[in-house]
Design a protein around this motif. Structure first.
Motif, short mmCIF file in Angstrom:
data_model
loop_
_atom_site.label_atom_id
_atom_site.label_comp_id
_atom_site.label_asym_id
_atom_site.label_seq_id
_atom_site.Cartn_x
_atom_site.Cartn_y
_atom_site.Cartn_z
N ARG A 142 -2.53 -8.24 -4.93
CA ARG A 142 -1.78 -7.26 -4.13
C ARG A 142 -1.80 -7.59 -2.63
NH1 ARG A 142 -1.15 -1.96 -6.10
NH2 ARG A 142 0.50 -1.99 -4.57
N ILE A 143 -2.37 -8.74 -2.27
CA ILE A 143 -2.52 -9.10 -0.86
C ILE A 143 -1.17 -9.22 -0.15
CG2 ILE A 143 -2.66 -11.59 -1.25
CD1 ILE A 143 -4.66 -9.54 1.37
N ASP A 144 -0.14 -9.70 -0.85
CA ASP A 144 1.17 -9.79 -0.20
C ASP A 144 1.69 -8.41 0.19
OD1 ASP A 144 1.37 -12.56 -0.24
OD2 ASP A 144 2.34 -12.59 -2.21
N ASP A 145 1.44 -7.42 -0.68
CA ASP A 145 1.84 -6.05 -0.37
C ASP A 145 1.10 -5.54 0.87
OD1 ASP A 145 3.47 -6.02 -2.64
OD2 ASP A 145 1.88 -5.15 -3.89
N LEU A 146 -0.19 -5.87 0.96
CA LEU A 146 -0.98 -5.44 2.11
C LEU A 146 -0.50 -6.12 3.39
CD1 LEU A 146 -3.30 -3.89 3.39
CD2 LEU A 146 -4.85 -5.74 2.66
N VAL A 147 -0.23 -7.41 3.33
CA VAL A 147 0.27 -8.13 4.50
C VAL A 147 1.58 -7.49 4.98
CG1 VAL A 147 1.25 -10.33 5.30
CG2 VAL A 147 -0.89 -10.30 3.99
N ALA A 148 2.47 -7.20 4.05
CA ALA A 148 3.75 -6.58 4.42
C ALA A 148 3.54 -5.19 5.01
CB ALA A 148 4.66 -6.50 3.19
N ALA A 149 2.65 -4.41 4.43
CA ALA A 149 2.41 -3.05 4.92
C ALA A 149 1.80 -3.07 6.33
CB ALA A 149 1.49 -2.29 3.96
N VAL A 150 0.89 -4.00 6.58
CA VAL A 150 0.32 -4.13 7.92
C VAL A 150 1.42 -4.52 8.92
CG1 VAL A 150 -1.27 -5.47 9.36
CG2 VAL A 150 -2.04 -4.56 7.15
#
Length: 179
Positions: A142-150
Motif C-alpha cells: 500500500r506504499i504507493d497509496d501512502l506516497v500519493a496521499a502525502v
C-alpha cells in the motif's frame, strides 16, 4: 477529494499598511508553517525512499531522529502520526482562538470562515495519510497509496498555508494578536 480551490477564496490582503511590529505575528505564523513544511518534506522523503528502496531513509532518519539506521515501516507510521497530531493541534488552536478574533473584523470574517472550512479538508487528508500509514505496516504494497496521499496533503496544505500567511498577517497585526 477535490483539491482546495484557490480561485474561490475571499481576498482582503493589501488593504492596510502595517508597521514592522504589526507584521511580527504574520512572520511568526509563517515560521510555524515553515516548520510543518520541513516535517512534510521529511515525511515525503521517508515514504518515497521506502517505496523506492533507494536508501533515502537513512538520510531521513538522520534528519528526523539524529540517528543513522534506516526507518522501519512502523517508524514511518509513527512519523505520519506525529505530523498529523501536530497539524491537528495547530489547526484546533487557530479554529478556537485566532479565527473567532479575526472574525470580529467584518472585512476579514469571510477569510477566517474559509480557513476554518479548509481545516476540515486538511483534516480529511491527515486521516487518510494516517490510515494508510497504519495500513502499510501490515501491507507494504500500500506504499504507493501512502506516497500519493502525502503528495495530495502537501499540495493542499501548502496552498492553505500560503493563503493563510497572506490573508492573516493584516488582521493579526490590527488586533495585536500573537501567534
Amino acid at each position: 477529494m477535490a483539491p482546495i480551490d484557490d480561485a474561490s477564496r475571499p481576498r482582503v490582503a493589501g488593504s492596510v499598511d502595517l508597521s514592522p511590529r504589526q507584521r511580527a505575528a504574520g512572520d511568526h505564523l509563517r515560521a510555524i508553517h515553515d516548520h510543518f513544511r520541513e516535517q512534510l518534506a521529511a515525511l515525503t522523503r521517508a515514504v518515497e525512499g521506502f517505496r523506492d528502496g533507494s536508501g533515502g531513509l537513512d538520510v531521513v532518519r538522520a534528519g528526523v531522529h539524529g540517528l543513522a539506521p534506516s526507518l522501519s515501516v512502523q517508524q514511518i507510521a509513527g512519523i505520519c502520526g506525529q505530523v498529523c497530531r501536530f497539524l491537528t493541534m495547530h489547526h484546533t488552536i487557530e479554529d478556537q482562538t485566532m479565527f473567532p478574533a479575526v472574525a470580529t473584523l467584518d472585512a476579514y470574517a469571510p477569510v477566517a470562515a474559509r480557513l476554518a472550512e479548509e481545516h476540515l479538508v486538511i483534516h480529511a487528508h491527515l486521516e487518510r495519510v494516517d490510515d494508510l500509514a497504519l495500513a502499510v505496516t501490515t501491507d507494504p504494497a500500500r506504499i504507493d497509496d501512502l506516497v500519493a496521499a502525502v503528495g495530495v496533503l502537501r499540495r493542499d496544505l501548502e496552498s492553505h498555508f500560503t493563503y493563510e500567511e497572506t490573508e492573516m498577517t493584516e488582521p493579526l497585526g490590527l488586533l495585536g494578536l500573537g501567534v
